[in-house]
Design an enzyme around this catalytic site. Structure first.
Site, PDB file in Angstrom:
ATOM      1  N   GLU A  20      -8.208   5.277  -4.367  1.00  0.00           N
ATOM      2  CA  GLU A  20      -8.795   6.060  -3.030  1.00  0.00           C
ATOM      3  C   GLU A  20      -8.948   7.323  -3.614  1.00  0.00           C
ATOM      4  O   GLU A  20      -8.056   8.169  -4.017  1.00  0.00           O
ATOM      5  CB  GLU A  20      -7.850   6.111  -1.907  1.00  0.00           C
ATOM      6  CG  GLU A  20      -7.277   4.655  -1.462  1.00  0.00           C
ATOM      7  CD  GLU A  20      -6.208   4.659  -0.060  1.00  0.00           C
ATOM      8  OE1 GLU A  20      -6.165   5.906   0.227  1.00  0.00           O
ATOM      9  OE2 GLU A  20      -5.537   3.615   0.120  1.00  0.00           O
ATOM     10  N   ASN A  38       0.866  -1.360   0.072  1.00  0.00           N
ATOM     11  CA  ASN A  38       0.117   0.071  -0.094  1.00  0.00           C
ATOM     12  C   ASN A  38       0.795   1.154  -0.018  1.00  0.00           C
ATOM     13  O   ASN A  38       1.898   1.348   1.129  1.00  0.00           O
ATOM     14  CB  ASN A  38      -1.063   0.079   1.287  1.00  0.00           C
ATOM     15  CG  ASN A  38      -1.856   1.149   1.249  1.00  0.00           C
ATOM     16  OD1 ASN A  38      -2.984   1.046   0.496  1.00  0.00           O
ATOM     17  ND2 ASN A  38      -1.564   2.375   2.010  1.00  0.00           N
ATOM     18  N   GLU A  39       0.609   2.270  -0.885  1.00  0.00           N
ATOM     19  CA  GLU A  39       1.421   3.304  -1.097  1.00  0.00           C
ATOM     20  C   GLU A  39       2.790   3.189  -0.646  1.00  0.00           C
ATOM     21  O   GLU A  39       3.454   3.830   0.196  1.00  0.00           O
ATOM     22  CB  GLU A  39       0.572   4.435  -0.127  1.00  0.00           C
ATOM     23  CG  GLU A  39      -0.593   4.731  -0.553  1.00  0.00           C
ATOM     24  CD  GLU A  39      -1.464   5.930   0.473  1.00  0.00           C
ATOM     25  OE1 GLU A  39      -0.915   6.127   1.474  1.00  0.00           O
ATOM     26  OE2 GLU A  39      -2.355   6.391  -0.249  1.00  0.00           O
ATOM     27  N   GLN A  73      -9.476   8.433  12.432  1.00  0.00           N
ATOM     28  CA  GLN A  73     -10.849   8.645  12.773  1.00  0.00           C
ATOM     29  C   GLN A  73     -11.344  10.007  12.241  1.00  0.00           C
ATOM     30  O   GLN A  73     -12.663   9.977  12.325  1.00  0.00           O
ATOM     31  CB  GLN A  73     -10.920   8.469  14.386  1.00  0.00           C
ATOM     32  CG  GLN A  73     -10.112   9.418  15.077  1.00  0.00           C
ATOM     33  CD  GLN A  73     -10.297   9.119  16.673  1.00  0.00           C
ATOM     34  OE1 GLN A  73     -11.143   9.670  17.214  1.00  0.00           O
ATOM     35  NE2 GLN A  73      -9.467   8.324  17.085  1.00  0.00           N
TER      36      GLN A  73
END
Lengths: 654, 654, 654
Positions: B316, B144-145, B365
């Site tokens: 994304e 990922n990335e 979050q």
């Protein structure tokens, strides 16, 4: 009611013994009553491991005693001597890069290193046994300025081990910790407490829940370290006051928690140094460079008075230029007196100047005292004498009363928003200080209180912005208070575990206000969301998109139509961070509705009641005509035309 | 032609299993087709060393499959669990100060540590065997990335050893390395490859040739790490697409090299976060704070489409406020839809929103999703549904064609100018992005291409500023392309070994343009060199003193008489970094001459053709009248009066 | 009287040997006389431990000799080769974080590491034996730019041990050190010298007295390291000049101390690079970006001439753009010639351009030379030729005379005020440079001198602001000088031990001026204290509250009434840091009274006498009419209408 007195900080070990008697005589002559000594003297009290030399201190105390002075004796644990560091090099704290923070200045110890804590118990026991019953010793100061120079958090092996045990004690089993921290995210799950690492040197930011627990743990370590000394002193020096000297604009540990083991909360007030170090803009800093921020000192007086359960001292009061700010100007003529009375107005029992005589050597040689290094009087010497005379003339006593307005200040919230500012200039401390200033500009007396249910009683207005976590108990206390309650922004936006509440923010507070916070945004400098009804009023830095429930009335809207302020019964929710204009308009409206008496004060004029006695202070550069405020009352201090730095005192009419 | 679809990123492990079915149903209902899962789930897939628990993942995939969704399965190697780090602590990368970058967030591994690479092979093999043939699994995301949080370069012992072997492989004998690096300078000569140190912690800057090789090595390590997983997936999961999600404004490794082992190049598009982090000035950031830089996304679409040999996904897509920029505003109403169509216009096969439901815990979050943490729809939920309907209604397909204009982007050049900016604000990435914006404001479609000969074919205009090293092959490709070619400044100013070419810059390109670069200068902010013929046009930050040969005509001069733009046949050389006015005037002139059709677009309006389909986007704050552009065509999306954030689509006339 | 010559820096080891002869011929042809070589060539002189290869160097020297060139041979100790670092890794200095500063650039050694010093003795002995008697070798350069890249201070174990011994030698017993440092403060008292720690990694700032001693120690280590090479050269290469090339704006060691072991003080003059790195404001940097600060070079010429007991070289003169400043513009046409003559005007024997040919590789490849990398002449090649011709035509010789005005520069004061700025923008170097500029703008020649009694003789005006410590000897020298003496601010404000003098500042100077400094303050930017009598004159950044004694007349007062300037006999005390207007007005008044001949110069015009020869320089952008200055004299260089970058020379009338 306690008489209000002056004091001074003194270092007999810095001066030839033949100066002591004359020093004590002059202190007395100036009108000082209280002298703090000893808090950095470990190398003189125990020049080598186990060999105590207390004689000089005994002689110094006797000299002060004979002059009629009262002594505050400091425990010397902020400056362990070199032989002790050499004996236990692991006592040093480690910085966030993992490096030991070495000997050569002060506060070079890790709160979690048990062998050092035992050495502290040993020296404090010896001192308490030697001097605990001395009639001159009226109080003890434990250690000195906990946390100064960023020393609350340590990343040492001892701290790591202690944090693991702290977590184990809190969570019991590791699954509970994993759930509380949300460790499923990014595969951070642990299977044993011994797998916990301190939250530093991670590739990107650590888990905010872990960071919050680490801050709570670090704060608890300070309180526990403190308590061990308190217990010794209580045993060997009964009926003496125990105090600690807190700092300004400092939120790295929970001062209320330490306060529970204090008789008196003291703080060290350096208005000019703190202003230079603050986030205020350049124009503000220039305007107030010689008098300080008009609200900063009062805020801390009100905060620490709450920490001390009503008892407040100024342990160190700036008497002239200091040495530690980016720039160190001289105070304006009159400013030292102004600061002294601002403290007494807020209920301080003692204002103690730091220090008696400017030291010609070492790190603080550019810090002024009442005397020049060559013992000639410096300006503050004369100021102290005048203030002492005035205190006598007005028969100054502590008469503080419970204020109608409570402003909630919460260290956990400071931790939380430091961890998660979400916009890089979001500062909990600045936000609260700004609300404080807004209330104070209306001529109101304000209590700064912890988020405990009992602190909410007997209030007419409670202001609790950005209070990190809601709770059922606090919700109940707000309900039962009968006060108008202002929440938001960010109030109740997390659970105690640093999670978004299951039913959305403001969590447990939601029934009070009947709004749900769905979205938030932080705004870069220059961006703002205008709010109707307040000329040029706007949200800046922060705003929230809220869904107002059926019971919530929308009192104000943003220009884009979103609710800006809602109300359900006595409970209001503010959906953003107000600029000065919006904040002031809002507070005025609330205060009026709460039935408080407002006094229109021009900029730079501040007011504070000490029971029935009303003080007025002029932080501006022009005279101020007191007549409208004074009414028929007659002045005990000051003149009707109050000059810059002027202090007026009169008995409040009615 | 590939149908264009929507997707979403989902973390079943974050939620109670009883939510999954409803989640899948709602995804389907919104119109999402593709779901990425699993990329951070190692601690759940292998809770302890060697004990796999794949059952939950199997159930999750089945649930998605049953709802008719296609799954992209991530390999979890970006977040190794704690037990693995404890087992091999040397797997951690070291930062430039030599410190381990520890557990507690993500990407805590060194690309050069072989035992970790073998652990990755093990878990990936197990996953590929378990799920490689599952009918729902249509693609794999590797890791990922790569490089996120500055993780390409590591200064670990493993990296040092690997770099020594890499150099040995490249240079064969140490004398060749000494010559290539110019190690005779400052006595840096080595006698064995084992004497090579990583270029950090030097007293002053390290040798730029060594730094460049270290960046190439580090880039190669990423590609090699990647390839090992690709080979496993190819073996066990045939005919599935392999992709990786790249980042924006990221140049720490050669994405074209990784792209050679991809079926699809994906990237993660966060327009607001990237804008906040960019070098744009404050006014620009404020103006576009809710819609993003009008060219940034399109640039990356065009760049990564080239990396993916024509196949592009947005893995994304920002759906609301994020949590990681200095400030995190909410997108404007319509912005998420605008970004989605900007991607489809550039040929994206999939636009996948990050993430399905906002997590209430851990580091992200405050990152919004399609759903609020309590499962209620957030704004992007409705946006996604609308976009899905629109995609259906227009029967959206990838129809990208080769563009007439090629803008060369070269990772080695980014390395080189980061190492040697010569003026501290010289940024290769910003320079290329600015040229891209200049071309795009003329209504042109642009391919962003690597500096390979084949990429130059079938072009009318090639723009290759600041292309670090010349080569004979590229010179030939430029010659044979038939295109107008713009070089300079800094093009061809080094050899591949980071030396000034023996015959002076632009090295091998010199025959094309017949100029020699004799001197260069960097200019501080506010300094500029006016260039005649462009009103207020000037060189800023950088300019060169060139000697124009007999075959080079001087088209423009600086006010001081020095040549600003030269031409030999179809080859132009620009002797400085143009300000906006000069750049735009120059590009217009070149595009006209190249026979391209220009469209005069007002500021903030952008256009992009997807084959015969023309999209128009409004990044401004006022309506835009499409009539002149639209002509007789009829709108498939949008209205003739295109509002802010509006998207128009029509079939291009002709 | 010494003839003035040109030189160049040359690296034969960088080029094929077959280029050398042609290079030498062209040097000669340009008119260069002196060639510096060898200072970074250790890896070629000793390719492996103990195996010398001096043949190539011998051939290079012979080639230069045969062309009639004089050689300055550098010792190569600034760049130890990799095999040596591998042999003794502890030779590396440690930075303040305790990390080794590794191989890969230059100056990677700790001055306190004895085994490395012995290696230096070995290679220098071998070189001196081999070339010490060569007829072409006229001078030696020891090492290169001591302290460059912040390399004076090292925090290695070797440095710690050496510092302990240095303290023991200075103080004899630890009690004396405790008293001198004031270690009773904060319990810092030590009982053995082996308890001393280097002043880094402390929790907050270390004891300033300890810091000052550490800086003195570090400076002494440089001088001692230097002296060891000097003694070897003196032995093996008698009658050759020994020099070192100092840097600009560099105060990390006492250059006067190193100067005592030099025959000639040389420095490396990079006007544009130094300006970019300076504290000047943006507007100033932009205005002078192509000519440099008009006073910076002259200041260093005057300073280093004092370091060399009257003998000055420019070892490296900027010939074009450099590579190491934040921005690197090209010099204005004429600037290189201007800088060359500015040096000759100040008495330089040699101006040597850095470097002959631009290197196409390694760290300095963007640093221009007289030749382009491909051996074609760059602009400075032609400049050098022209200057050489001019030097011949005017028969240039060093004719420097003792100046009437002495400006005191003291490295201990630079140390002290770096340690204790008290206001964060207080810079001793900038303050002295500003006073220098003020004097120079009056057309005065200035000697920049150390604070030694002998330097005060034969002066009419002595300016000694911010001279850290007073002494009886200097007080006497000021008294006996017969000069007007300006002290303050901060002059004499400390003892040598960094304590406030017992009788208050200015300590021993107090009898001269009869004032006592009671209080000081630093002022933030924008704050100022207006001073009467100077239109817009004011104190900025710093001011003092002084008590003027009976013998001190107050000449100027601040607007708030405090004394600004006092006088007792020939001794003046200035109670603050003047802004430009106040400083210039004050210096004019003093110079007039001292009977100096002032010349009213427009901004940007500067003047310097080389004995009877007067130079005039134009740093501005407009022509300057020399007529009023020139009078009846006839021009040897330049025209009556002096253009930008112009240089005029004539025999001073009278």
């Amino acid at each position: 009611m306690t008489k209000q007195r002056l004091g001074v900080c003194y270092y007999p070990e810095h001066w030839p013994e033949d100066l002591w008697t004359e020093d004590a005589r002059r202190m007395r002559d100036v009108g000082l009553s209280v002298v703090r000594i000893g808090e950095f003297a470990w190398s003189r009290l125990e020049p080598e491991d186990g060999r105590y030399d207390f004689d000089w201190l005994a002689r110094a105390i006797d000299v002060l005693h004979e002059a009629g002075l009262r002594v505050v004796l400091g425990t010397p644990t902020a400056t362990p001597p070199k032989w002790l560091v050499d004996k236990m090099p692991d006592m040093l704290a480690r910085n966030a890069q993992g490096r030991p923070r070495g000997f050569g200045s002060r506060r070079h110890y890790c709160f979690s290193y048990e062998p050092y804590a035992r050495e502290c118990e040993r020296i404090v026991t010896a001192l308490a046994q030697a001097f605990g019953a001395h009639p001159a010793v009226v109080a003890w100061q434990i250690d000195n300025e906990y946390g100064c120079h960023d020393t609350v958090e340590s990343y040492s092996p001892a701290a790591r081990e202690a944090f693991r045990r702290w977590c184990e004690h809190k969570y019991g089993d590791i699954g509970a910790l994993n759930r509380a921290w949300g460790n499923v995210f990014w595969s951070m799950e642990l299977s044993r407490f011994d797998q916990i690492e301190l939250p530093h040197l991670t590739v990107t930011e650590a888990n905010p829940a872990c960071l919050l627990d680490f801050k709570r743990f670090s704060s608890d370590q300070v309180a526990a370290f403190h308590r061990r000394q308190v217990e010794i002193i209580r045993r060997h020096s009964p009926s003496r006051d125990i105090l600690h000297n807190f700092m300004g604009a400092f939120t790295a540990f929970d001062h209320f928690a330490v306060g529970r083991d204090l008789d008196v909360a003291a703080w060290d007030s350096y208005p000019l140094g703190f202003l230079e170090r603050s986030h205020r803009d350049e124009a503000f800093k220039r305007r107030f460079m010689r008098v300080g921020d008009p609200d900063f000192q009062a805020f801390h007086h009100d905060l620490y008075r709450a920490c001390g359960a009503g008892r407040l001292w100024i342990m160190e009061q700036q008497p002239g230029a200091v040495n530690w700010a980016p720039w160190n100007p001289l105070p304006a003529k009159g400013a030292v007196r102004l600061w002294s009375f601002e403290a007494f107005a807020a209920g301080a029992e003692v204002v103690s100047y730091f220090r008696w005589r400017q030291a010609p050597f070492a790190q603080e040689q550019m810090h002024e005292g009442l005397l020049l290094p060559n013992s000639e009087p410096n300006e503050a010497y004369h100021v102290a004498r005048a203030v002492a005379r005035e205190l006598e003339s007005i028969d100054a006593k502590v008469e503080t009363e419970c204020a109608d307005v409570a402003l909630v200040f919460d260290y956990d919230s400071a931790f939380a928003w430091e961890i998660e500012p979400q916009g890089q200039d979001f500062s909990y401390f600045d936000l609260i200080l700004d609300f404080y200033g807004g209330l104070r500009k209306l001529g109101l007396n304000v209590d700064v209180v912890p988020p405990t249910p009992e602190a909410m009683a007997r209030r007419k207005l409670i202001v609790a912005p950005a209070l990190f976590a809601s709770s059922a108990a606090l919700t109940r206390a707000f309900s039962e208070s009968g006060a108008l309650v202002l929440l938001g922004p960010r109030s109740g936006s997390k659970t105690e575990d640093f999670q978004i509440p299951p039913g959305l923010p403001p969590g447990d507070f939601r029934p009070l206000v009947d709004v749900a916070i769905q979205r938030v945004e932080s705004l870069r400098p220059g961006a703002q969301i205008p709010v109707e009804a307040a000329e040029n009023g706007a949200f800046v830095r922060w705003r929230e998109i809220i869904a107002a429930g059926a019971e919530a009335a929308v009192l104000l809207r943003c220009d884009d139509g979103a609710p800006a302020l809602t109300r359900r019964e006595r409970f209001l929710y503010l959906a953003g961070l107000p600029n000065d204009l919006l904040r002031d308009a809002l507070l005025r409206r609330l205060a009026n509705e709460a039935g408080l008496t407002l006094i229109d004060l021009p900029e730079h004029i501040r007011l504070r009641d000490n029971g029935p006695m009303r003080y007025v202070f002029n932080y501006g550069e022009r005279d101020f005509d007191l007549s409208p405020i004074l009414g028929e009352a007659s002045l005990l201090l000051g003149e009707r035309r109050l000059p810059p730095c002027g202090v007026a005192l009169f008995r409040r009419p009615g």
